[in-house]
Scaffold this motif. Structure first.
Motif, mmCIF file in Angstrom:
data_model
loop_
_atom_site.group_PDB
_atom_site.id
_atom_site.type_symbol
_atom_site.label_atom_id
_atom_site.label_comp_id
_atom_site.label_asym_id
_atom_site.label_seq_id
_atom_site.Cartn_x
_atom_site.Cartn_y
_atom_site.Cartn_z
ATOM 1 N N GLN A 142 0.097 -1.213 0.513
ATOM 2 C CA GLN A 142 -0.252 0.387 0.013
ATOM 3 C C GLN A 142 0.812 1.537 0.170
ATOM 4 O OE1 GLN A 142 -2.879 -0.255 3.543
ATOM 5 N NE2 GLN A 142 -3.859 1.785 2.815
ATOM 6 N N ASP A 143 0.114 2.390 -0.662
ATOM 7 C CA ASP A 143 1.040 3.589 -0.676
ATOM 8 C C ASP A 143 2.494 3.279 -1.220
ATOM 9 O OD1 ASP A 143 -1.069 4.710 0.662
ATOM 10 O OD2 ASP A 143 -0.782 4.647 2.066
ATOM 11 N N ASN A 195 -1.006 -0.013 -8.140
ATOM 12 C CA ASN A 195 -1.766 -1.074 -8.011
ATOM 13 C C ASN A 195 -2.596 -0.802 -9.581
ATOM 14 O OD1 ASN A 195 -0.349 -2.688 -6.551
ATOM 15 N ND2 ASN A 195 -0.940 -1.701 -4.821
#
Length: 216
Positions: free
Chosen positions: A54-55, A77
């Motif tokens: 994530q991130d 993503n």
């Protein structure tokens, strides 16, 4: 995790982990690209099943013989593939070229924080004079939600209702019961819904730009 295609050549999967850790969780990878035959585009994409933390984003760099790595694009993503324009050196040597036979370029892919990659992408877009990648698609790394764009759920609901009202108003007729009210045929609502779904599919963000009073 990644694969690369050079036009007219087989798909490359011989990726090398540059900084393998004891746990095998590398964040830097490389491909070796023969400079002959010449090319001006590189397709980089996630292999099936690849999901970045994530991130984070995958920053993409290229290094030609005798030069430093330069940033050329990124994946995330929400953006698992990209066509990147490149300008490899040409010629048979000398000040502005290198011998092509046997010469190699290195394509580097580095997993970095989005906050680090995004400014580089913005600078690249500015230098190219466009907010689009080579394939015409947006180079935005993270797909924003309506709330992130400043559109609240209430405003979004108002715009959906406004869109429906504007479309259905033209189908309104007098109530057969004589009560002086206007009625809309059920088929008109079905037609609106079909049109609305089709437009959302083609342009998912149109409601975030549209004034609720605009025509449906």
């Amino acid at each position: 995790m990644f694969s690369v295609i050079l036009p007219g050549r087989p798909c490359l999967t011989d990726i090398v982990a540059v900084d393998p850790s004891p746990t095998g969780q590398s964040t830097k990878f490389a491909f070796n690209l023969p400079l002959s035959p010449s090319f001006s585009e590189i397709v980089v994409f996630f292999l099936p099943g690849t999901v970045l933390p994530q991130d984070t984003a995958a920053a993409i760099y290229i290094q030609y013989p005798g030069s430093e790595f330069q940033f050329i694009g990124a994946l995330a993503n929400e953006k698992p593939s990209s066509i990147l324009l490149v300008q490899p050196p040409t010629g048979s040597g000398g000040e502005n070229g290198v011998g092509m036979n046997g010469a190699m370029a290195t394509l580097g892919i580095s997993i970095e924080a989005v906050s680090v990659v995004a400014p580089q992408l913005a600078e690249l877009e500015a230098s190219q004079g466009s907010g689009s990648g080579a394939n015409g698609a947006s180079t935005q790394l993270v797909r924003q939600t309506p709330q992130q764009r400043g559109i609240t759920t209430k405003v979004l609901a108002q715009r959906i209702i406004g869109n429906a009202f504007n479309f259905l108003a033209s189908f309104a007729g007098s109530d057969p019961s004589g009560k002086g009210q206007e009625v809309v045929p059920l088929k008109a609502f079905q037609d609106w819904w079909t049109k609305f779904e089709r437009r959302v599919t083609v342009d998912p963000t149109f409601l975030e730009r549209e004034d609720p009073r605009a025509s449906g």
